[in-house]
Design a protein around this motif. Structure first.
Motif, short mmCIF file in Angstrom:
data_model
loop_
_atom_site.label_atom_id
_atom_site.label_comp_id
_atom_site.label_asym_id
_atom_site.label_seq_id
_atom_site.Cartn_x
_atom_site.Cartn_y
_atom_site.Cartn_z
N ARG A 443 -6.14 -4.16 13.73
CA ARG A 443 -7.15 -4.83 12.94
C ARG A 443 -8.63 -4.50 12.76
NH1 ARG A 443 -5.83 -9.98 15.56
NH2 ARG A 443 -7.90 -10.78 14.71
N LYS A 447 -7.01 -1.85 9.47
CA LYS A 447 -5.61 -1.29 9.02
C LYS A 447 -4.54 -2.54 9.20
CE LYS A 447 -5.81 3.49 10.59
NZ LYS A 447 -5.71 3.91 9.16
N PHE A 448 -4.70 -3.58 8.23
CA PHE A 448 -4.45 -4.97 8.29
C PHE A 448 -2.75 -4.69 7.91
CE2 PHE A 448 -8.89 -5.70 7.24
CZ PHE A 448 -9.17 -6.26 8.27
N ARG A 449 -2.58 -3.86 7.03
CA ARG A 449 -1.14 -3.73 6.78
C ARG A 449 -0.23 -3.26 7.68
NH1 ARG A 449 1.36 0.88 2.90
NH2 ARG A 449 0.18 2.01 4.25
N GLU A 450 -0.88 -2.28 8.58
CA GLU A 450 0.00 -1.96 9.78
C GLU A 450 -0.08 -2.93 10.84
OE1 GLU A 450 -2.34 -0.34 8.25
OE2 GLU A 450 -1.76 1.85 8.09
N ARG A 452 0.15 -6.27 10.14
CA ARG A 452 1.02 -7.28 9.79
C ARG A 452 2.28 -6.64 10.25
NH1 ARG A 452 -0.56 -7.25 4.91
NH2 ARG A 452 -2.27 -8.81 5.45
N SER A 453 2.82 -5.27 10.00
CA SER A 453 3.98 -4.80 10.12
C SER A 453 4.42 -5.06 11.77
CB SER A 453 4.07 -3.33 9.72
OG SER A 453 5.19 -2.55 10.00
N GLU A 456 5.22 -8.53 12.08
CA GLU A 456 6.66 -8.92 11.38
C GLU A 456 7.79 -8.20 12.48
OE1 GLU A 456 6.31 -7.11 7.46
OE2 GLU A 456 5.17 -8.60 6.92
N TRP A 475 -5.48 -13.42 13.48
CA TRP A 475 -5.68 -12.38 12.15
C TRP A 475 -6.02 -13.33 10.85
CZ3 TRP A 475 -2.50 -11.94 7.64
CH2 TRP A 475 -2.65 -10.90 6.78
#
Length: 477
Positions: A443, A447-450, A452-453, A456, A475
């Motif tokens: 974060r 790299k917010f997508r990573e 979030r992954s 998950e 986040w």
């Protein structure tokens, strides 16, 4: 301070290398997280069980005995799953006790233990009130069955359930019931209560109660005060340790080596390094020889104080007194020196350790790797990690956590994520600290997508469900 001079003229006999019920470990925290202790801590280890004269005296009898015990344990686990499934169905209009009776299972200490341990594993913030009720319902039902009587162990387990569920009043009622039934409260009982009540601000009241108790079975400790201060050390109640120590002296009891070791450790944790030396001086003046563990504490103090020369002299003195420094002593010293920022001394003692035939273990490697990471020496950290695996030492969650942090600091986020997957593939379950370290760094790098992954992935695997929202909430904010 010349440590050799402090000890050398006061030893009357060789220091015994005690293999006791507790040892010290070096835990390195680069995060300041409460989940990783800052410094070494005392960890109680149960004595290894060995066959006595009454045990099996032949290979075939031993195999038969082991097979029988394994079969009993497996059957107990199977029946415990049936019991827990019945408990899950508890609700309005359901007679749970009748349903348990209809299972027609024999209640034994194995069954009761497996059920209560299974409940402990099931407890979460969302269901703790329900499982506290169900756990006690089973506890009462099992205690009413023929040919079975609760033991101290089963009482301690239901206490642990109430403690984990924050049921303080119920917990004390169980203690009263336990003593009324003629069972002594044990060191384990005290440990459960002090761990719970320390957070509730009732620690001194618990201590006073156990000091005055006539049914406190404090074995394997020499006296109740040692059992109490040892448990207080585990919950980081360092100031209270000194209070108990004064109470002990007021009762005319004198400290032994364990008492002194715990007091020294508490003084160290409070940052009162000068007091540590006063305790050592008092200990030797009263005729007690520092033991294996005393030296371990002193080495950490010298390391953190960045006194490699004094530490070297102490290691030599240990050899003269019959205690050959082991990997634990060297790791403790290296950990302290790394905290003082003296990497050169760390490398020197690592080489000395190897020359003396002490091979680094996973804790030692982790301490060195973490020191390199915090100093920005990522290439050296990687080389040490490679050396570790080459020499057959399997990285643990803390080793991986340090390496992941190092990769993040170096901007190698893909490698860091890959290492998380490597942990999984090698059967090493990531701690919450590992996930938090990786998500936080991703974060921070945008790299917010990573990030979030990774969250998950935690949800998918059902890990740390009660803490996922903490990361996700941070986040989202």
């Amino acid at each position: 301070m010349n440590v050799v001079a402090l000890f050398g003229t006061r030893f009357v006999h060789r220091v015994p290398c005690m293999v006791g019920v507790w040892r010290k470990l070096c835990d390195y925290s680069s995060d300041g997280d409460a989940m990783m202790d800052n410094g070494f801590q005392l960890i109680e280890e149960p004595l290894k069980r060995t066959w006595g004269d009454s045990g099996p005296d032949s290979g075939s009898e031993l195999e038969t005995h082991i097979e029988s015990r394994w079969s009993q344990r497996q059957r107990g686990r199977f029946e415990a799953e049936r019991v827990i499934e019945v408990l899950r169905q508890d609700g309005p209009g359901v007679d749970t006790k009748a349903a348990l009776t209809e299972l027609h299972i024999k209640v034994s200490w194995i069954l009761v233990r497996e059920v209560l341990v299974g409940i402990l594993r099931t407890i979460s913030p969302d269901n703790k009130a329900r499982w506290a009720k169900l756990g006690y319902k089973f506890f009462v039902w099992s205690g009413q069955q023929d040919n079975y009587r609760h033991s101290v162990n089963s009482y301690n387990l239901i206490l642990k359930i109430f403690a984990d569920c924050d049921e303080f009043m119920a917990m004390w009622r169980v203690v009263e019931e336990m003593t009324e039934s003629g069972f002594p409260t044990t060191a384990r009982t005290f440990n459960i209560l002090i761990c719970t009540c320390a957070e509730a601000g009732l620690a001194r009241r618990v201590v006073e109660r156990f000091i005055q108790s006539k049914t406190f079975n404090y074995r394997p400790f020499k006296h109740s005060y040692n059992a109490i201060i040892y448990s207080l050390l585990g919950v980081r109640h360092y100031r209270l340790i000194d209070w108990v120590h004064q109470k002990m002296l007021g009762q005319g009891l004198f400290p032994d080596v364990l008492t002194y070791n715990v007091i020294m450790c508490a003084k160290y944790r409070l940052g009162e390094l000068g007091q540590v030396w006063k305790v050592v001086d008092e200990m030797v003046r009263n005729g007690y020889s520092p033991d294996f563990h005393t030296y371990n504490i002193i080495l950490h103090v010298l390391g953190k104080g960045n006194k490699p020369l004094a530490a070297h002299k102490l290691l030599n003195h240990m050899k003269e007194e019959g205690i050959g420094p082991c990997v634990l002593h060297y790791t403790t010293l290296i950990d302290g020196l790394s905290r003082a920022g003296n990497l050169q001394a760390c490398e020197g003692f690592l080489d000395e350790m190897k020359k003396n035939g002490c091979l680094p273990d996973v804790v030692c490697y982790t301490v060195i790797i973490t020191a390199y990471v915090m100093a920005g020496e990522f290439e050296k950290a990687q080389a040490m990690f490679d050396d570790m695996t080459t020499n057959g030492q399997l990285p643990n969650a803390f080793t991986y956590s340090s390496m992941i942090r190092g990769y993040c600091m170096a901007g190698k986020y893909k490698v860091a994520i890959s290492m998380l997957n490597e942990m999984e593939s090698k059967g090493c379950s990531p701690t919450f600290l590992v996930y938090r370290t990786l998500v936080s760094n991703l974060r921070s790098a945008g790299k917010f997508r990573e990030a979030r992954s990774i969250i998950e992935q935690m949800v998918e695997k059902g890990r740390y469900a009660h803490l996922v929202q903490k990361i996700r909430g941070n986040w989202q904010s």
